[in-house]
Design a protein around this motif. Structure first.
Motif, PDB file in Angstrom:
ATOM      1  N   VAL B  39       0.743  -1.123   0.046  1.00  0.00           N
ATOM      2  CA  VAL B  39      -0.161  -0.153  -0.037  1.00  0.00           C
ATOM      3  C   VAL B  39       0.952   1.338   0.058  1.00  0.00           C
ATOM      4  O   VAL B  39       0.622   2.189  -0.742  1.00  0.00           O
ATOM      5  CB  VAL B  39      -1.061   0.071   1.074  1.00  0.00           C
ATOM      6  CG1 VAL B  39      -2.356  -0.686   0.791  1.00  0.00           C
ATOM      7  CG2 VAL B  39      -0.424  -0.558   2.605  1.00  0.00           C
ATOM      8  N   ARG B  40       2.054   1.419   0.901  1.00  0.00           N
ATOM      9  CA  ARG B  40       2.516   2.621   0.933  1.00  0.00           C
ATOM     10  C   ARG B  40       4.090   2.170   0.916  1.00  0.00           C
ATOM     11  O   ARG B  40       4.531   1.318   1.544  1.00  0.00           O
ATOM     12  CB  ARG B  40       2.215   3.480   2.137  1.00  0.00           C
ATOM     13  CG  ARG B  40       0.982   4.027   2.029  1.00  0.00           C
ATOM     14  CD  ARG B  40       0.929   5.027   1.167  1.00  0.00           C
ATOM     15  NE  ARG B  40       1.627   6.316   1.202  1.00  0.00           N
ATOM     16  CZ  ARG B  40       1.369   7.406   1.895  1.00  0.00           C
ATOM     17  NH1 ARG B  40       0.179   7.334   2.611  1.00  0.00           N
ATOM     18  NH2 ARG B  40       2.137   8.345   1.825  1.00  0.00           N
ATOM     19  N   ALA B  41       4.992   2.870   0.317  1.00  0.00           N
ATOM     20  CA  ALA B  41       6.432   2.839   0.376  1.00  0.00           C
ATOM     21  C   ALA B  41       7.170   4.039   0.078  1.00  0.00           C
ATOM     22  O   ALA B  41       6.591   4.937  -0.535  1.00  0.00           O
ATOM     23  CB  ALA B  41       7.066   1.660  -0.754  1.00  0.00           C
ATOM     24  N   PHE B  42       8.241   4.308   0.704  1.00  0.00           N
ATOM     25  CA  PHE B  42       8.856   5.684   0.730  1.00  0.00           C
ATOM     26  C   PHE B  42      10.358   5.305   0.142  1.00  0.00           C
ATOM     27  O   PHE B  42      11.132   6.294  -0.018  1.00  0.00           O
ATOM     28  CB  PHE B  42       8.822   6.616   2.022  1.00  0.00           C
ATOM     29  CG  PHE B  42       7.531   6.561   2.665  1.00  0.00           C
ATOM     30  CD1 PHE B  42       6.468   7.339   2.344  1.00  0.00           C
ATOM     31  CD2 PHE B  42       7.122   5.450   3.539  1.00  0.00           C
ATOM     32  CE1 PHE B  42       5.257   7.265   2.786  1.00  0.00           C
ATOM     33  CE2 PHE B  42       5.851   5.334   4.109  1.00  0.00           C
ATOM     34  CZ  PHE B  42       5.047   6.455   3.882  1.00  0.00           C
ATOM     35  N   GLU B  43      10.779   4.161   0.200  1.00  0.00           N
ATOM     36  CA  GLU B  43      12.417   3.742  -0.084  1.00  0.00           C
ATOM     37  C   GLU B  43      12.823   4.368  -1.319  1.00  0.00           C
ATOM     38  O   GLU B  43      13.774   5.035  -1.304  1.00  0.00           O
ATOM     39  CB  GLU B  43      12.371   2.342  -0.235  1.00  0.00           C
ATOM     40  CG  GLU B  43      12.204   1.922   1.179  1.00  0.00           C
ATOM     41  CD  GLU B  43      10.608   1.498   1.466  1.00  0.00           C
ATOM     42  OE1 GLU B  43       9.842   2.020   0.792  1.00  0.00           O
ATOM     43  OE2 GLU B  43      10.613   0.923   2.411  1.00  0.00           O
ATOM     44  N   ASP B  44      12.084   4.364  -2.539  1.00  0.00           N
ATOM     45  CA  ASP B  44      12.375   4.883  -3.898  1.00  0.00           C
ATOM     46  C   ASP B  44      12.648   6.514  -3.880  1.00  0.00           C
ATOM     47  O   ASP B  44      13.661   6.923  -4.366  1.00  0.00           O
ATOM     48  CB  ASP B  44      11.111   4.760  -4.971  1.00  0.00           C
ATOM     49  CG  ASP B  44       9.850   5.339  -4.450  1.00  0.00           C
ATOM     50  OD1 ASP B  44       9.469   5.392  -3.412  1.00  0.00           O
ATOM     51  OD2 ASP B  44       9.069   5.792  -5.280  1.00  0.00           O
ATOM     52  N   ASP B  45      11.787   7.160  -2.976  1.00  0.00           N
ATOM     53  CA  ASP B  45      12.071   8.558  -2.840  1.00  0.00           C
ATOM     54  C   ASP B  45      13.440   8.811  -2.110  1.00  0.00           C
ATOM     55  O   ASP B  45      13.957   9.570  -2.519  1.00  0.00           O
ATOM     56  CB  ASP B  45      10.824   9.561  -2.249  1.00  0.00           C
ATOM     57  CG  ASP B  45       9.708   9.526  -3.323  1.00  0.00           C
ATOM     58  OD1 ASP B  45       9.746   9.515  -4.424  1.00  0.00           O
ATOM     59  OD2 ASP B  45       8.637   9.480  -2.591  1.00  0.00           O
ATOM     60  N   GLU B  46      13.330   8.103  -0.852  1.00  0.00           N
ATOM     61  CA  GLU B  46      14.626   8.348  -0.244  1.00  0.00           C
ATOM     62  C   GLU B  46      15.789   8.014  -0.829  1.00  0.00           C
ATOM     63  O   GLU B  46      16.865   8.945  -0.906  1.00  0.00           O
ATOM     64  CB  GLU B  46      14.438   7.599   1.083  1.00  0.00           C
ATOM     65  CG  GLU B  46      13.326   7.761   2.024  1.00  0.00           C
ATOM     66  CD  GLU B  46      12.815   6.894   3.237  1.00  0.00           C
ATOM     67  OE1 GLU B  46      11.849   6.933   3.836  1.00  0.00           O
ATOM     68  OE2 GLU B  46      13.984   5.850   3.265  1.00  0.00           O
TER      69      GLU B  46
END
Lengths: 260, 235
Positions: B39-46
């Motif tokens: 549902v949610r992930a932030f790793e790509d932006d980080e």
């Protein structure tokens, strides 16, 4: 215990955070040695014991090299914790398993394939020499205090892991009998390295490694010259211990004048 | 181009391991990163901000993330190749612990956390058994004895697996993982990449949206509680 194949562990210099080479030739650790690592927070104390624990080969941030008996150690020595000659116990190290002390130690004994029928009782007994709060074999691991846990881990490292070198990162906070730990480690011919801010531990060690800006600044060999101060600090420590016990017992400390 | 597939349960430290890999190869190799999550992930932006590398993410929503990964992998390989990547890292959220997203011609890395309990490796099956390397994170937090037992149990599931123990935030001990990546051959032929194992069956009537409870309301693989020790084993 004397069948241990390790004669010495050698640390060769790397560089500090600015890239300046460290000013020592080699630090050699032999069985029975007691060494303290001192220095301000952020000076690289923990990085130094991490290098030793990993047997750095110029592949960590500090560029140090760590040898066993003057050779690069076999890989299995470094990678398999049951073959590794080093036990590292830090402030963060915990026993997470919700089982009794006896079952926990039995699990480790099984993993090590040790057949001695008395080793569990001996380990609990040794742990009890390090702590004032008695550990019973039937206690649950998760119910032990910080001091009890630390004591049990040190006893486990000495008897069950039988690690020739034990690294203790700031154990003074755990409320254990530090002098007794040092005494027992010497008895068992173990080398120990303390990362410490504690004056008593520092002065009870044979050698002091002083850290600054990520590098070893110097190595001090007091060779008895600190005897007088050490005795004084030991007395002060004892005095503080007594006060601590009285505070814990709920007393009001109303002495007049300076306490002895 | 080399392909690395990283899987493991949530919060095991997959991204911390990924970060260390990127940090090591940065400047020498072009790296691309794909994150597959639910549902949610932030790793790509980080990771894009931190290392200035091309990243992408895919949300699998109601589909298993590993199934999603397999569906998009061919396109993703084309994407990474067009960017002239030397190393392509795919990080997959492993949720049911039954899946194993590893494919042939890649390095399969499972990331496990030492604090998740000593029997944890025994509960995971193919996620460990089909991986090449097991990175065990947070080993600085557990006792020597638990560390040894965790390792033993991992070996029990996958006797030949290469175990790397680490504090992934600091990157200690990861030199052995780096070495495996260095030794990894490039993908030989995209078209011949296949899954290493068969994922769990995903075609029961619950999967297609029937919400009633009880076996009487379903068809396909049907079992009663009695004798349901193991519901279904693939042939």
């Amino acid at each position: 215990m004397s069948s241990c194949p390790i004669r010495e562990i050698t640390v060769l210099p790397g560089h500090d955070k600015q890239g300046n080479p460290e000013r020592f030739d080699r630090i050699v650790i032999r069985p029975g040695d007691t060494i303290s690592i001192v220095g301000p927070t952020g000076s690289g104390k923990t990085a130094l014991i991490n290098d030793i624990e990993l047997f750095a080969q110029n592949d960590t941030a500090t560029g140090r090299i760590v040898l066993v008996n003057d050779e690069v150690p076999a890989e299995e020595f470094i990678r398999d914790p049951s073959k590794k000659p080093i036990a590292l116990i830090t402030q963060n190290t915990k026993c997470l398993a919700d089982m009794t002390v006896e079952a926990f130690l039995a699990m480790h004994v099984r993993a090590r394939k040790i057949s001695s029928p008395t080793i569990i009782a001996e380990t609990v007994c040794l742990a009890n020499r390090f702590t004032g709060e008695q550990i019973l074999p039937g206690c649950r691991i998760t119910a032990l205090s910080g001091g009890q846990t630390r004591s049990l881990m040190i006893a486990d490292a000495i008897l069950i892991s039988n690690a020739p070198l034990i690294l203790l990162d700031e154990v003074e906070n755990a409320g254990i009998f530090r002098e007794r730990v040092i005494e027992v480690l010497k008895e068992h011919c173990k080398s120990v390295i303390f990362v410490t801010h504690d004056p008593l531990i520092s002065l009870l060690s044979d050698r002091r490694i002083v850290m600054r800006h990520g590098g070893v600044e110097k190595v001090l060999y007091p060779e008895g010259r600190e005897q007088h101060t050490r005795e004084m600090i030991a007395r002060m420590d004892l005095t503080l211990c007594r006060f601590r016990e009285r505070i814990r017992a709920g007393e009001l400390l109303t002495e007049q004048g300076s306490p002895q | 181009m080399k392909l690395i597939i990283i899987a493991g349960p949530p919060s095991a430290g997959k991204t911390a391991v990924t970060r260390q890999i990127i940090r090591h190869f940065q400047g020498q190799q072009n790296i691309a990163f794909l994150k597959i999550d639910v549902v949610r992930a932030f790793e790509d932006d980080e990771l894009r901000q931190e290392f200035n590398i091309p990243t992408k993410k895919v949300y699998s929503g109601d589909l298993c993330p590993d199934h999603t990964g397999i569906l998009v992998l061919q396109d993703a390989l084309t994407w990474a190749k067009e960017l002239e990547s030397d190393i392509f890292i795919v990080e997959s959220a492993g949720l049911c612990l039954r899946c194993s997203p590893y494919v042939t011609q890649s390095l399969g890395v499972v990331v496990l956390s030492a604090v998740s309990g000593m029997n944890f490796p025994l509960k995971m099956g193919p996620l460990i058994a089909l991986a090449d390397v097991a990175v065990i994170t947070k080993t600085d937090l557990v006792s020597q004895s638990e560390k040894e037992v965790f390792r033993e149990k991992t070996k029990e599931v996958a006797p030949a697996i290469d175990i790397v123990e680490t504090n992934a935030v600091q990157g200690t001990g990861l030199r052995y993982l780096i070495r495996s990546i260095e030794a990894l051959p490039d993908i030989e032929k995209d078209q011949s990449i296949t899954l290493r194992g068969i994922p769990p069956l995903g075609v029961c009537t619950i999967c297609v949206g029937k919400r009633e409870i009880g076996w009487q309301n379903h068809f396909g693989v049907i079992r009663k509680l009695d004798g349901a020790d193991e519901i279904f084993r693939g042939d």
